[in-house]
Write a protein that holds these residues in place. Structure first.
Motif, mmCIF file in Angstrom:
data_model
loop_
_atom_site.group_PDB
_atom_site.id
_atom_site.type_symbol
_atom_site.label_atom_id
_atom_site.label_comp_id
_atom_site.label_asym_id
_atom_site.label_seq_id
_atom_site.Cartn_x
_atom_site.Cartn_y
_atom_site.Cartn_z
ATOM 1 N N LEU A 138 0.963 -1.053 0.073
ATOM 2 C CA LEU A 138 0.031 -0.035 -0.150
ATOM 3 C C LEU A 138 0.750 1.300 -0.019
ATOM 4 N N SER A 139 2.042 1.152 0.621
ATOM 5 C CA SER A 139 3.089 2.334 0.746
ATOM 6 C C SER A 139 3.453 2.471 -0.793
ATOM 7 N N GLY A 140 3.746 1.465 -1.456
ATOM 8 C CA GLY A 140 4.032 1.423 -2.966
ATOM 9 C C GLY A 140 3.092 2.326 -3.752
ATOM 10 N N ILE A 141 1.806 1.856 -3.546
ATOM 11 C CA ILE A 141 0.722 2.555 -4.259
ATOM 12 C C ILE A 141 0.636 4.115 -3.851
ATOM 13 N N GLU A 142 0.921 4.329 -2.751
ATOM 14 C CA GLU A 142 1.087 5.689 -2.503
ATOM 15 C C GLU A 142 2.001 6.618 -2.998
ATOM 16 N N ALA A 143 3.184 5.887 -3.152
ATOM 17 C CA ALA A 143 4.239 6.710 -3.400
ATOM 18 C C ALA A 143 4.087 6.586 -5.127
ATOM 19 N N PHE A 144 4.031 5.661 -5.805
ATOM 20 C CA PHE A 144 4.044 5.662 -7.360
ATOM 21 C C PHE A 144 2.849 5.670 -7.981
ATOM 22 N N LEU A 166 -0.290 7.181 -6.296
ATOM 23 C CA LEU A 166 -1.337 8.457 -5.991
ATOM 24 C C LEU A 166 -0.293 9.500 -5.648
ATOM 25 N N GLU A 167 1.158 9.281 -5.705
ATOM 26 C CA GLU A 167 2.014 10.259 -5.665
ATOM 27 C C GLU A 167 1.842 11.340 -4.430
ATOM 28 N N THR A 168 1.417 10.543 -3.320
ATOM 29 C CA THR A 168 1.060 11.456 -2.035
ATOM 30 C C THR A 168 1.425 10.604 -0.968
ATOM 31 N N TRP A 169 1.671 11.038 0.229
ATOM 32 C CA TRP A 169 1.714 10.347 1.599
ATOM 33 C C TRP A 169 0.770 10.570 2.462
ATOM 34 N N CYS A 170 0.107 9.604 3.184
ATOM 35 C CA CYS A 170 -0.808 9.886 4.349
ATOM 36 C C CYS A 170 -0.105 9.619 5.493
ATOM 37 N N LEU A 171 -0.141 10.515 6.463
ATOM 38 C CA LEU A 171 0.572 10.257 7.857
ATOM 39 C C LEU A 171 -0.136 8.948 8.624
ATOM 40 N N VAL A 172 -1.283 8.792 8.578
ATOM 41 C CA VAL A 172 -1.770 7.646 9.066
ATOM 42 C C VAL A 172 -1.424 6.410 8.567
ATOM 43 N N CYS A 173 -1.183 6.417 7.331
ATOM 44 C CA CYS A 173 -0.538 5.179 6.747
ATOM 45 C C CYS A 173 0.782 4.965 6.770
ATOM 46 N N ILE A 174 1.566 5.892 7.058
ATOM 47 C CA ILE A 174 2.887 5.743 7.458
ATOM 48 C C ILE A 174 3.112 5.498 8.920
ATOM 49 N N SER A 175 2.388 5.915 9.918
ATOM 50 C CA SER A 175 2.207 5.379 11.172
ATOM 51 C C SER A 175 1.721 3.909 11.206
ATOM 52 N N SER A 176 1.131 3.501 10.507
ATOM 53 C CA SER A 176 0.473 2.243 10.514
ATOM 54 C C SER A 176 1.618 1.242 9.847
ATOM 55 N N GLN A 177 2.346 1.728 8.992
ATOM 56 C CA GLN A 177 3.452 0.786 8.472
ATOM 57 C C GLN A 177 4.749 0.960 9.545
ATOM 58 N N ALA A 178 4.918 1.732 10.386
ATOM 59 C CA ALA A 178 5.983 1.610 11.337
ATOM 60 C C ALA A 178 5.429 0.781 12.197
ATOM 61 N N THR A 179 4.075 0.764 12.699
ATOM 62 C CA THR A 179 3.500 -0.178 13.822
ATOM 63 C C THR A 179 3.810 -1.598 13.123
ATOM 64 N N MET A 180 3.431 -1.785 11.895
ATOM 65 C CA MET A 180 3.675 -3.113 11.616
ATOM 66 C C MET A 180 4.941 -3.619 11.622
ATOM 67 N N LEU A 181 6.021 -2.636 11.153
ATOM 68 C CA LEU A 181 7.323 -2.922 11.262
ATOM 69 C C LEU A 181 7.859 -3.346 12.608
ATOM 70 N N ALA A 182 7.414 -2.654 13.468
ATOM 71 C CA ALA A 182 7.724 -2.829 15.028
ATOM 72 C C ALA A 182 7.138 -4.207 15.611
ATOM 73 N N ILE A 183 5.790 -4.587 15.232
ATOM 74 C CA ILE A 183 5.162 -5.885 15.315
ATOM 75 C C ILE A 183 6.053 -6.896 14.920
ATOM 76 N N ALA A 184 6.550 -6.845 13.485
ATOM 77 C CA ALA A 184 7.381 -7.908 12.764
ATOM 78 C C ALA A 184 8.652 -8.047 13.610
ATOM 79 N N ILE A 185 9.307 -6.734 13.985
ATOM 80 C CA ILE A 185 10.625 -6.889 14.619
ATOM 81 C C ILE A 185 10.525 -7.906 15.829
ATOM 82 N N LEU A 186 9.556 -7.380 16.483
ATOM 83 C CA LEU A 186 9.170 -8.093 17.919
ATOM 84 C C LEU A 186 8.933 -9.447 17.829
#
Length: 74
Positions: free
Chosen positions: A31-37, A39-59
């Protein structure tokens, strides 16, 4: 993850957590790839969701490594 705290010896639950967290991270990156390439825009909620998913995967990866060491000490 709370079920893992209640049942720490359940290996199947840990494997499920690994698959679920990596799947969630993959969807988040897609979904972040869709945002970047597209939609060419970024959503703060989406970025924070991605950071949360990354933290969960690391843990979860840390939990997996802790329970499945590559080399057992002699």
């Amino acid at each position: 993850a709370f079920m893992k705290i209640r049942q720490p010896s359940d290996k199947g639950l840990l494997h499920f957590l690994v698959i679920a967290s990596l799947g969630g991270l993959a969807v988040s990156l897609y979904l972040s790839g869709i945002e970047a390439f597209v939609l060419e825009t970024w959503c703060l909620v989406c970025i924070s969701s991605q950071a949360t998913m990354l933290a969960i995967a690391i843990l979860v990866a840390y939990m997996f490594k802790k329970e499945h060491p590559r080399h057992k000490k002699k």
